[in-house]
Enzyme design. Structure first.
Site, PDB file in Angstrom:
ATOM      1  N   ASP A  33       0.869  -1.170   0.000  1.00  0.00           N
ATOM      2  CA  ASP A  33       0.000   0.000   0.000  1.00  0.00           C
ATOM      3  C   ASP A  33       0.915   1.233   0.000  1.00  0.00           C
ATOM      4  OD1 ASP A  33      -2.365   1.598   0.326  1.00  0.00           O
ATOM      5  OD2 ASP A  33      -1.803   1.806   2.443  1.00  0.00           O
TER       6      ASP A  33
ATOM      7  N   ASP B  26       0.018   4.977   0.737  1.00  0.00           N
ATOM      8  CA  ASP B  26      -0.160   6.003   1.774  1.00  0.00           C
ATOM      9  C   ASP B  26      -0.244   5.356   3.152  1.00  0.00           C
ATOM     10  OD1 ASP B  26      -0.256   7.816  -0.339  1.00  0.00           O
ATOM     11  OD2 ASP B  26      -2.424   7.646  -0.520  1.00  0.00           O
TER      12      ASP B  26
HETATM   13 MG   LIG Z   1      -2.892   3.252   3.457  1.00  0.00          MG
END
Ligand SMILES: [Mg+2]
Ligand SMILES: [Zn+2]
Length: 195
Positions: free
Chosen positions: A11, A13
């Site tokens: 992932d 962010d």
């Molecule tokens: Mg995230």
């Protein structure tokens, strides 16, 4: 047929860079501590590195898809500048069930917790999903990874004060990550131990 390869799905962010909620300006990218070195150790161990990200900013009309790629290119430049490796792929979902822009207003297969991004990457990069890992900072990342048949790691570097992810179906609350740890550095150490 070529041998299928293991990957670490990441992932973006809250795992690679600071989650500032709706990142739209490349100048706001902050690579999290220890990330370049952790990525390098995973890469050296033979893992493909694939970023999989929900980018609601596109559905909201805040960025075009091209601008999302530009942000990713800047992130990769900063990672390399800090000693990080080349990333093998960047996949993102631009959709949202309540998108501002009608073109993106669909219940797609790629918005996490659905596993579409991981499955697409697996096809395009000849990946062995059962030998792969998903690292995320939200339960939606963990569910997507589990549905794709990967082992999963929840890291605690994300910021969790923003509203929860809107989904078109109830989240499976029973899904748990295979491991929980502080950050990507610790996640990489665990992955290299249990692979
Ligand atoms: Mg995230
Ligand atoms: Zn999508």
């Amino acid at each position: 047929m070529a041998e299928r390869l293991p990957a670490v799905f990441l992932d973006r962010d809250g795992v690679l860079i600071k989650d500032i909620h709706l990142l739209t300006n490349p100048e706001d990218i902050r690579v999290l501590e220890g990330v370049p070195q952790a990525l390098r150790s995973l890469k050296q161990a033979g893992f493909k590195l694939i970023v999989v990200s929900n980018q609601t900013v596109v559905a909201r009309g805040l960025l075009t898809e091209q601008e999302v790629y530009a942000i990713n290119a800047e992130m990769e430049r900063l990672l390399k500048q800090a000693g990080g490796p080349h990333l093998d792929g960047f996949y993102f979902c631009p959709h949202h069930p309540n998108a501002t822009l009608p073109a993106y207003r669909i219940a797609c297969e790629c918005r996490k917790p659905r596993p579409g991004l991981l499955l697409r990457a697996a096809g395009e990069h000849n990946l062995d999903l059962s030998a792969s890992f998903m690292v995320g900072d939200r339960i939606t990342d963990i569910i997507a990874g589990a549905r794709a048949g990967c082992r999963t790691v929840l890291v605690q570097t994300g910021k969790h004060v923003e509203p929860p992810i809107e989904t078109v179906e109830p989240l499976d609350e029973l899904v748990q990550s295979d491991h929980v740890c502080a950050d990507l550095k610790a996640a990489a150490e665990w992955i290299l131990q249990v692979r």
